[in-house]
Design a protein around this motif. Structure first.
Motif, PDB file in Angstrom:
ATOM      1  N   ALA A  17      18.585   2.068  24.296  1.00  7.06           N
ATOM      2  CA  ALA A  17      19.162   2.493  25.566  1.00  7.06           C
ATOM      3  C   ALA A  17      18.989   3.987  25.754  1.00  7.06           C
ATOM      4  CB  ALA A  17      20.645   2.119  25.639  1.00  7.06           C
ATOM      5  N   VAL A  18      18.933   4.395  27.015  1.00 12.03           N
ATOM      6  CA  VAL A  18      18.937   5.814  27.375  1.00 12.03           C
ATOM      7  C   VAL A  18      20.054   6.032  28.386  1.00 12.03           C
ATOM      8  CG1 VAL A  18      16.505   6.252  26.890  1.00 12.03           C
ATOM      9  CG2 VAL A  18      17.176   5.421  29.139  1.00 12.03           C
ATOM     10  N   PHE A  19      20.686   7.191  28.278  1.00  4.21           N
ATOM     11  CA  PHE A  19      21.793   7.562  29.157  1.00  4.21           C
ATOM     12  C   PHE A  19      21.416   8.859  29.885  1.00  4.21           C
ATOM     13  CE2 PHE A  19      23.570   4.764  26.068  1.00  4.21           C
ATOM     14  CZ  PHE A  19      24.691   4.174  26.627  1.00  4.21           C
ATOM     15  N   PRO A  20      20.550   8.782  30.913  1.00  8.43           N
ATOM     16  CA  PRO A  20      20.111  10.004  31.601  1.00  8.43           C
ATOM     17  C   PRO A  20      21.281  10.739  32.242  1.00  8.43           C
ATOM     18  CG  PRO A  20      18.744   8.113  32.203  1.00  8.43           C
ATOM     19  CD  PRO A  20      19.934   7.576  31.480  1.00  8.43           C
ATOM     20  N   ALA A  21      21.185  12.059  32.263  1.00  7.46           N
ATOM     21  CA  ALA A  21      22.250  12.854  32.880  1.00  7.46           C
ATOM     22  C   ALA A  21      22.310  12.654  34.388  1.00  7.46           C
ATOM     23  CB  ALA A  21      22.029  14.330  32.563  1.00  7.46           C
ATOM     24  N   ASP A  22      21.169  12.295  35.008  1.00  9.10           N
ATOM     25  CA  ASP A  22      21.110  12.210  36.465  1.00  9.10           C
ATOM     26  C   ASP A  22      20.747  10.821  36.969  1.00  9.10           C
ATOM     27  OD1 ASP A  22      18.587  12.199  35.450  1.00  9.10           O
ATOM     28  OD2 ASP A  22      17.771  13.724  36.788  1.00  9.10           O
ATOM     29  N   GLY A  23      21.019   9.793  36.165  1.00  7.66           N
ATOM     30  CA  GLY A  23      20.670   8.453  36.598  1.00  7.66           C
ATOM     31  C   GLY A  23      21.450   7.402  35.850  1.00  7.66           C
ATOM     32  N   PRO A  24      21.244   6.119  36.221  1.00 12.39           N
ATOM     33  CA  PRO A  24      21.988   5.041  35.576  1.00 12.39           C
ATOM     34  C   PRO A  24      21.511   4.783  34.148  1.00 12.39           C
ATOM     35  CG  PRO A  24      20.354   4.138  37.083  1.00 12.39           C
ATOM     36  CD  PRO A  24      20.337   5.621  37.281  1.00 12.39           C
ATOM     37  N   VAL A  25      22.372   4.175  33.363  1.00 11.16           N
ATOM     38  CA  VAL A  25      22.020   3.782  31.997  1.00 11.16           C
ATOM     39  C   VAL A  25      20.911   2.732  32.058  1.00 11.16           C
ATOM     40  CG1 VAL A  25      22.881   2.779  29.860  1.00 11.16           C
ATOM     41  CG2 VAL A  25      24.377   4.240  31.247  1.00 11.16           C
ATOM     42  N   GLU A  26      19.950   2.859  31.161  1.00 16.09           N
ATOM     43  CA  GLU A  26      18.835   1.910  31.098  1.00 16.09           C
ATOM     44  C   GLU A  26      18.721   1.378  29.678  1.00 16.09           C
ATOM     45  OE1 GLU A  26      13.955   1.966  31.545  1.00 16.09           O
ATOM     46  OE2 GLU A  26      15.168   3.437  32.656  1.00 16.09           O
ATOM     47  N   HIS A  27      18.468   0.066  29.551  1.00 18.91           N
ATOM     48  CA  HIS A  27      18.330  -0.498  28.212  1.00 18.91           C
ATOM     49  C   HIS A  27      17.333  -1.648  28.220  1.00 18.91           C
ATOM     50  CE1 HIS A  27      20.762  -3.875  29.618  1.00 18.91           C
ATOM     51  NE2 HIS A  27      20.456  -4.489  28.496  1.00 18.91           N
ATOM     52  N   ALA A  28      16.879  -2.022  27.040  1.00 22.33           N
ATOM     53  CA  ALA A  28      15.992  -3.170  26.861  1.00 22.33           C
ATOM     54  C   ALA A  28      16.149  -3.688  25.441  1.00 22.33           C
ATOM     55  CB  ALA A  28      14.542  -2.780  27.133  1.00 22.33           C
ATOM     56  N   ARG A  29      15.903  -4.969  25.263  1.00 20.45           N
ATOM     57  CA  ARG A  29      15.987  -5.596  23.942  1.00 20.45           C
ATOM     58  C   ARG A  29      14.595  -5.820  23.365  1.00 20.45           C
ATOM     59  NH1 ARG A  29      21.006  -8.114  22.706  1.00 20.45           N
ATOM     60  NH2 ARG A  29      22.478  -8.162  24.457  1.00 20.45           N
ATOM     61  N   PHE A  30      14.527  -5.942  22.038  1.00 23.64           N
ATOM     62  CA  PHE A  30      13.300  -6.334  21.358  1.00 23.64           C
ATOM     63  C   PHE A  30      13.620  -7.483  20.417  1.00 23.64           C
ATOM     64  CE2 PHE A  30      15.086  -2.819  18.901  1.00 23.64           C
ATOM     65  CZ  PHE A  30      15.130  -3.336  17.605  1.00 23.64           C
ATOM     66  N   TYR A 106      10.996   6.184  29.243  1.00 20.66           N
ATOM     67  CA  TYR A 106      11.697   5.107  29.928  1.00 20.66           C
ATOM     68  C   TYR A 106      11.207   5.073  31.363  1.00 20.66           C
ATOM     69  CZ  TYR A 106      14.658   9.026  31.456  1.00 20.66           C
ATOM     70  OH  TYR A 106      15.120  10.208  31.975  1.00 20.66           O
ATOM     71  N   SER A 107      11.654   4.077  32.139  1.00 21.29           N
ATOM     72  CA  SER A 107      11.102   3.896  33.474  1.00 21.29           C
ATOM     73  C   SER A 107      11.378   5.087  34.377  1.00 21.29           C
ATOM     74  CB  SER A 107      11.675   2.624  34.106  1.00 21.29           C
ATOM     75  OG  SER A 107      13.089   2.700  34.213  1.00 21.29           O
ATOM     76  N   GLY A 108      12.436   5.859  34.072  1.00 21.67           N
ATOM     77  CA  GLY A 108      12.770   7.006  34.912  1.00 21.67           C
ATOM     78  C   GLY A 108      12.108   8.300  34.486  1.00 21.67           C
ATOM     79  N   GLY A 109      11.344   8.290  33.403  1.00 23.58           N
ATOM     80  CA  GLY A 109      10.686   9.517  32.977  1.00 23.58           C
ATOM     81  C   GLY A 109      10.548   9.590  31.474  1.00 23.58           C
ATOM     82  N   GLU A 110      10.474  10.804  30.958  1.00 23.18           N
ATOM     83  CA  GLU A 110      10.299  11.026  29.527  1.00 23.18           C
ATOM     84  C   GLU A 110      11.247  12.128  29.067  1.00 23.18           C
ATOM     85  OE1 GLU A 110       6.783  12.035  26.253  1.00 23.18           O
ATOM     86  OE2 GLU A 110       6.451  12.421  28.392  1.00 23.18           O
ATOM     87  N   LEU A 111      11.865  11.888  27.927  1.00 25.67           N
ATOM     88  CA  LEU A 111      12.755  12.865  27.305  1.00 25.67           C
ATOM     89  C   LEU A 111      12.054  13.402  26.070  1.00 25.67           C
ATOM     90  CD1 LEU A 111      15.620  14.165  27.118  1.00 25.67           C
ATOM     91  CD2 LEU A 111      16.271  12.212  25.702  1.00 25.67           C
ATOM     92  N   ARG A 112      11.790  14.701  26.078  1.00 21.74           N
ATOM     93  CA  ARG A 112      11.138  15.335  24.934  1.00 21.74           C
ATOM     94  C   ARG A 112      12.183  16.125  24.150  1.00 21.74           C
ATOM     95  NH1 ARG A 112       5.965  14.371  24.838  1.00 21.74           N
ATOM     96  NH2 ARG A 112       5.762  15.755  23.031  1.00 21.74           N
ATOM     97  N   LEU A 113      12.211  15.906  22.855  1.00 20.48           N
ATOM     98  CA  LEU A 113      13.222  16.501  21.993  1.00 20.48           C
ATOM     99  C   LEU A 113      12.577  17.418  20.956  1.00 20.48           C
ATOM    100  CD1 LEU A 113      15.291  13.261  21.221  1.00 20.48           C
ATOM    101  CD2 LEU A 113      15.683  14.913  23.052  1.00 20.48           C
TER     102      LEU A 113
END
Length: 276
Positions: A17-30, A106-113
């Motif tokens: 799951a990802v919890f973007p600061a400016d968007g809804p929570v997104e998740h997927a299963r494997f 994720y579908s809303g973009g990319e988080l680089r750490l």
């Protein structure tokens, strides 16, 4: 990894799951996919979780992270409970405070750490608890708080209030001194207490000359609900937030209670509440 009680083959599965600061929570299963033991950790097709590396895909989510941890393993439960699986469940935090470098797509973009603070934990069990709450709170400066509070499904134990396992690592020392003390106290006295609910849940407890108050808030719009299936086929629902709020007050007795330190986390606590 789940090993069904009906004797069918073990399988590996999970979710991201990802919890973007400016968007809804997104998740997927494997998965599920057949279980294939890995000598260093967990592997399910292209999903890998081993010391120093986290990578894989789940639906539109892709992640590839390196992990660097210089912190000591935190035993939320007694060390013997992890080494000898006699309890209904036990948890450990092998990297309670680590630095992560890499990317999450994720579908809303990319988080680089780059050297982003994080943590990794492990858990085993005979299935999910009847009710539970969990908190991982990085308090800054090397301090952190880990809480597991749960009601077992086992006969007799399920009638008890939640048993609390709490470890506060502060200034290089871990409190309380014994991992079992919050759960059982001294002959039942001084046992820590949890009130599990949503959107708020709390823990209160005292050990020696210190006591702690913990208040956690999981906002509905920042909490992800997921269904789990136990090895016996029964269902449980976990409500998880990577962006929870928490307030921790740590006090010492000096003829009266005085606050030694307090922390307020706004959207940086990792919390979870589960139920059946």
């Amino acid at each position: 990894m789940t090993a069904p009680t009906d004797g069918s083959p073990a399988h590996a599965h999970g979710w991201a799951a990802v919890f973007p600061a400016d968007g809804p929570v997104e998740h997927a299963r494997f998965g599920p996919v057949p279980w294939q033991p890995h000598p260093a950790g967990f592997a399910a097709q292209d999903v890998l979780a081993v010391p120093g590396r986290l990578s894989g895909t789940a639906g539109p989510l892709r992640w590839d992270l390196t992990e660097h941890s210089g912190d000591e393993t935190l035993y939320t439960f007694p060390r013997w409970a992890w080494n000898h699986p006699v309890l209904p469940a036990a948890q450990i935090v092998p990297a309670p405070r680590c630095l992560l470098t890499g990317s999450v797509q994720y579908s809303g973009g990319e988080l680089r750490l780059e050297d982003a603070p994080g943590a990794t934990a492990r858990i085993y069990g005979h299935g999910n608890a009847r009710r539970w709450a969990w908190l991982h709170a990085d308090l800054g400066g090397g301090d952190l708080l880990e809480i597991v509070a749960a009601v077992s499904t086992r006969p007799g134990l399920r009638r008890l209030p939640p048993l609390v396992f709490l470890r506060l690592r502060r200034r290089g020392r871990t409190w309380p001194r014994g991992a079992l003390r919050p759960a059982v106290g001294r002959l039942g006295a001084g046992r820590f207490r949890a009130r599990i609910g949503l959107p708020e849940w709390t823990v209160r407890g005292r050990a020696g000359l210190h006591r702690i108050r913990v208040d956690v808030v999981q906002a509905a719009q920042r909490t992800l609900a997921l269904e789990y299936t136990d090895p016996d086929g029964s269902k449980a629902v976990c409500r998880n937030s990577e962006t929870a709020d928490a307030r921790i007050v740590f006090q010492r007795w000096w003829g009266r209670w005085r606050t030694e330190q307090e922390w307020t986390l706004k959207g940086t606590a990792h919390a979870e509440v589960g139920e059946r």
